[in-house]
Scaffold this motif. Structure first.
Motif, mmCIF file in Angstrom:
data_model
loop_
_atom_site.group_PDB
_atom_site.id
_atom_site.type_symbol
_atom_site.label_atom_id
_atom_site.label_comp_id
_atom_site.label_asym_id
_atom_site.label_seq_id
_atom_site.Cartn_x
_atom_site.Cartn_y
_atom_site.Cartn_z
ATOM 1 N N ARG A 179 0.856 -1.187 0.000
ATOM 2 C CA ARG A 179 0.000 0.000 0.000
ATOM 3 C C ARG A 179 0.895 1.241 0.000
ATOM 4 O O ARG A 179 1.668 1.454 0.930
ATOM 5 N N ARG A 180 0.772 2.032 -1.044
ATOM 6 C CA ARG A 180 1.508 3.289 -1.102
ATOM 7 C C ARG A 180 0.877 4.311 -0.156
ATOM 8 O O ARG A 180 -0.243 4.151 0.302
ATOM 9 N N GLY A 181 1.627 5.373 0.124
ATOM 10 C CA GLY A 181 1.097 6.473 0.910
ATOM 11 C C GLY A 181 1.123 6.209 2.407
ATOM 12 O O GLY A 181 1.722 5.257 2.899
ATOM 13 N N TYR A 182 0.417 7.088 3.130
ATOM 14 C CA TYR A 182 0.388 7.009 4.590
ATOM 15 C C TYR A 182 -0.786 6.159 5.066
ATOM 16 O O TYR A 182 -0.657 5.339 5.970
ATOM 17 N N ALA A 183 -1.956 6.359 4.447
ATOM 18 C CA ALA A 183 -3.152 5.590 4.832
ATOM 19 C C ALA A 183 -4.074 5.480 3.624
ATOM 20 O O ALA A 183 -4.204 6.436 2.844
ATOM 21 N N PRO A 184 -4.720 4.322 3.457
ATOM 22 C CA PRO A 184 -5.582 4.135 2.279
ATOM 23 C C PRO A 184 -6.911 4.875 2.352
ATOM 24 O O PRO A 184 -7.618 4.973 1.361
ATOM 25 N N LEU A 185 -7.258 5.403 3.519
ATOM 26 C CA LEU A 185 -8.539 6.096 3.684
ATOM 27 C C LEU A 185 -8.416 7.120 4.802
ATOM 28 O O LEU A 185 -7.769 6.872 5.818
ATOM 29 N N THR A 186 -9.033 8.285 4.584
ATOM 30 C CA THR A 186 -9.100 9.322 5.621
ATOM 31 C C THR A 186 -10.572 9.645 5.856
ATOM 32 O O THR A 186 -11.329 9.854 4.897
ATOM 33 N N LEU A 187 -10.975 9.673 7.132
ATOM 34 C CA LEU A 187 -12.373 10.005 7.446
ATOM 35 C C LEU A 187 -12.439 10.997 8.597
ATOM 36 O O LEU A 187 -11.459 11.218 9.315
#
Length: 737
Positions: A437-445
């Motif tokens: 998984r690239r990035g910091y987190a796959p979802l932000t809410l």
């Protein structure tokens, strides 16, 4: 004149030919030949098309569909080597198989249009023969003397070399030419690619490698079409084995193509090639600049580029005399092109070998089920390398059940993996953590109202890249700054990342091991061969203790001191309705595990999972590929799925959802029916909105005896869709998104 006769017949009639343009056109158009212009099939020509001037290829005889008196004239022939007949047959074959317009396939073979222009002239300078009385009376300045002295020792040199060696100016050289003391002559541009050195001794091979190499070389020597699978565990030396076949083909003055799935990962492969053959191969991939692409295209066409290493598009270069294709990591999903002309490079490579009458070699530690089925049916041969080369042994694989061995809250490294990392670093060794998984987190809410950040152009969540301070869609590239407050409810400091990406794992690693050198490697920061080579050098120099990365690290790398691999979320990719989810996960995790213990020190792999009884996880831990393949093949057979049946997808898309639904409904009404044919859909695609286009999918499943292309052609001929709606056909789909 003879060439024109071969095409058009009666010279007393207006001579006509068909020309295919590199546009999404169904076939070639007829053109007339002006008086005095002769062409042959394969010639590159300039033609009028509408109000524009276009470049194309003479495809053959005119179709005769238009009165010759009404045809427009070809403007002229371009100064490029004609496209070989086998390349034209390949374009026709790919068009028919993928149901793509011929012109769209030709566009891939004419991707460097300016390569068709005459190259810039190259001039060399040498001493003039003989000396006249007037020349003898010329005043000899020190600068002139230096030039004449240099040329007395060399038959001829280019201007830049003369000026550099003598410290003179172009005007001095020009004066000597005008005086007749130095001759100036135009020569053919030299090839940018040196010939491979076939005299370099090969490295020592094991007994198994020797047997495999002998068989491959026999296939090259015998000539003719064949397909051979090089089935070897990670680290078994498959590359050195097929290098012997490459050498055998080069010794026959043939061209060789090696396809790699991720050209950015080829830094170590290229070094091995340089060590083996003493030269750089011709590279063909998206990172190559336009000038170099132009040179490479020409060198492939004239045969001076003897060995090409490239991504899937390298298949469509106009090889003068191709004699071998090697598809390394043949199982890789990256060989499937999903846009434009949709094709699988491995399968097209086999077709290209069949059309050209030469061997095709497929190499993998985890062969695709399609390839294994072809071996089982006797269509392909295989050689097996079951042991790692030299003193290296396969790593031990352990399962870590995260339901029992739980990480701390908002942490992802289990206590067991953490302890193994400590032991590894204390021993002076290196480790790798894998999370796809690239990035910091796959979802932000938003914790206040539950708002989730979604791409406005796609049915996909925006991935947080905290290092860049933005949210990004990994499907269309849309990005936005991370807001200070929730755009839905206005709450501040309530935005929460959900789940880990490699950046978040990096954050945890440097907090856990503050004194270690930790580096992240993803497609975001390893964007080409130079970046990959720099990473390899840092790891080899032990400037990196812990490497954290995605699938970009899963294959091709050889780090002797890397002895521990931790897979953070081994379950990732196992869920969902993807036909190949289990197979792809098994291949990826096996390749990742193969990075451990490739040197003298043994390796260990830890698979963190919440489903330790999953058959993929158990098969990797047991090292039992045969059992996994057997179960997976039986599951496919039960449902008539590839390789025991055929699949094709129809993707209906457009900017307006109601138009897409209407078109899909009309297509569904006339769907084919019959024995051995099942049509599923229409249904919204999992990514029902992609790059601003609404998408609906059909899936056609048939028995192996059914001619899928004919079924689809007949199906689509029964319905007319508006120009605003696009219908794409994907034969043998690999992606179900």
């Amino acid at each position: 004149m003879c060439a024109a006769k071969a095409i058009t017949g009666n010279l007393f009639e207006r001579r006509t030919v068909s020309v295919l343009a590199p546009l999404p056109l169904a076939g070639p158009y007829d053109y007339a030949l002006p008086e005095g212009l002769d062409v042959a099939p394969g010639d590159f020509v300039e033609i009028p098309l509408g109000r524009q001037t276009q470049r194309g290829v003479v495809w053959g005889n005119a179709t005769g569909e238009v009165d010759p008196a009404k045809l427009r004239d070809i403007y002229g022939v371009l100064p490029a080597a004609p496209m070989p007949a086998v390349t034209r047959r390949f374009i026709d074959w790919v068009s028919a198989y993928t149901l793509s317009p011929q012109g769209a396939v030709l566009r891939m073979a004419m991707s460097v249009s300016d390569a068709l222009d005459a190259p810039k002239p190259v001039f060399r300078f040498g001493l003039a023969h003989g000396l006249t009385e007037s020349q003898a009376n010329i005043r000899m300045t020190p600068a002139r003397k230096r030039i004449l002295s240099l040329l007395a020792d060399h038959p001829s040199l280019e201007q830049a070399d003369i000026l550099q060696e003598t410290g003179t100016t172009a005007s001095v050289l020009k004066g000597l030419v005008e005086a007749g003391m130095v001759r100036r002559e135009q020569v053919a541009p030299p090839s940018p690619f040196a010939l491979p050195d076939l005299s370099i001794p090969r490295p020592d091979l094991s007994e198994d490698q020797e047997k495999a190499a002998d068989l491959l070389c026999e296939k090259v020597a015998a000539g003719g079409f064949s397909t051979i699978l090089i089935d070897g565990v990670t680290g078994s030396g498959k590359t050195e084995v097929y290098f012997e076949a490459v050498r055998a083909a080069l010794a026959q003055d043939k061209q060789v193509l090696v396809l790699l799935p991720e050209i950015a990962l080829s830094a170590q492969w290229l070094q091995r090639f340089r060590d083996r053959f003493g030269v750089e191969p011709a590279l063909w991939h998206s990172e190559v600049g336009q000038a170099r692409r132009r040179e490479t295209w020409r060198a492939v066409a004239d045969g001076s580029a003897r060995l090409v290493v490239g991504a899937r598009s390298a298949l469509f270069l106009p090889y003068r005399d191709l004699g071998l294709i090697v598809v390394d990591e043949e199982h890789e999903h990256a060989f499937k092109q999903e846009d434009g002309v949709i094709y699988h490079a491995r399968d097209m490579a086999v077709a290209r070998g069949h059309l050209g009458g030469f061997p095709v070699m497929l190499a993998s530690a985890t062969p695709s089920l399609e390839t294994l089925a072809n071996v089982e049916a006797g269509r392909y041969e295989s050689v097996v390398l079951g042991q790692r080369h030299g003193v290296a042994v396969l790593p031990s694989v352990e399962i870590v059940d995260i339901r029992v061995d739980k990480p701390e809250r908002q942490r992802w490294i289990t206590p067991t993996l953490k302890q193994r990392l400590v032991e590894t670093f204390e021993a002076g060794e290196q480790a790798m953590l894998f999370l796809n998984r690239r990035g910091y987190a796959p979802l932000t809410l938003c914790r206040a109202c539950g708002h989730r950040f979604q791409c406005p152009n796609c049915t996909a969540w925006l991935v947080e890249h905290r290092a860049w301070g933005k949210l990004q869609c990994h499907h269309c590239g849309y990005s936005a700054k991370i807001p200070d407050a929730c755009p839905a409810c206005g709450a501040e400091e309530k935005l929460a990342p959900c789940g880990p990406g490699v950046e978040r794992l990096y954050e945890e690693a440097i907090q856990t091991f503050p004194d270690l050198k930790v580096e992240v490697a993803t497609s975001d920061n390893i964007a080409g061969p130079k970046a990959a080579a720099a990473l390899v050098e840092r790891v080899h120099n032990h400037e990196v203790d812990l490497l954290i990365g995605t699938q970009i690290l899963a294959k091709g790398y050889h780090f002797p001191m890397l002895t521990l691999v931790g897979v953070i979320d081994a379950d990732l990719g196992l869920a969902g309705g993807d036909l190949r989810a289990a197979e792809r996960s098994y291949q990826l995790l096996t390749q990742v595990a193969g990075r451990a213990g490739r040197g003298e020190r043994p390796g260990t792999v830890l698979l963190q999972t919440a489903d330790p009884n999953n058959r993929v996880i158990k098969a990797i831990a047991a090292g039992d590929r045969e059992a996994f393949d057997k179960v997976e093949l039986s599951e496919r057979m039960k449902y008539g799925m590839p390789p025991h049946g055929k699949l094709a997808a129809l993707i209906v898309s457009g900017k307006k959802e109601n138009e897409v639904d209407e078109a899909a409904w009309r297509i569904g009404r006339v769907a084919p029916r019959g024995e051995g044919i099942v049509v599923l859909g229409p249904a919204p695609a999992p990514l029902s909105l992609l790059r601003g286009r609404f998408r609906r999918r059909f899936l056609l499943r048939t028995d192996k005896s059914v001619r899928v292309q004919a079924v689809i052609q007949d199906w689509l001929s029964r319905v007319k869709t508006p120009g605003s709606v696009r219908v794409q056909v994907d034969i043998d789909p690999y992606s179900f998104m």
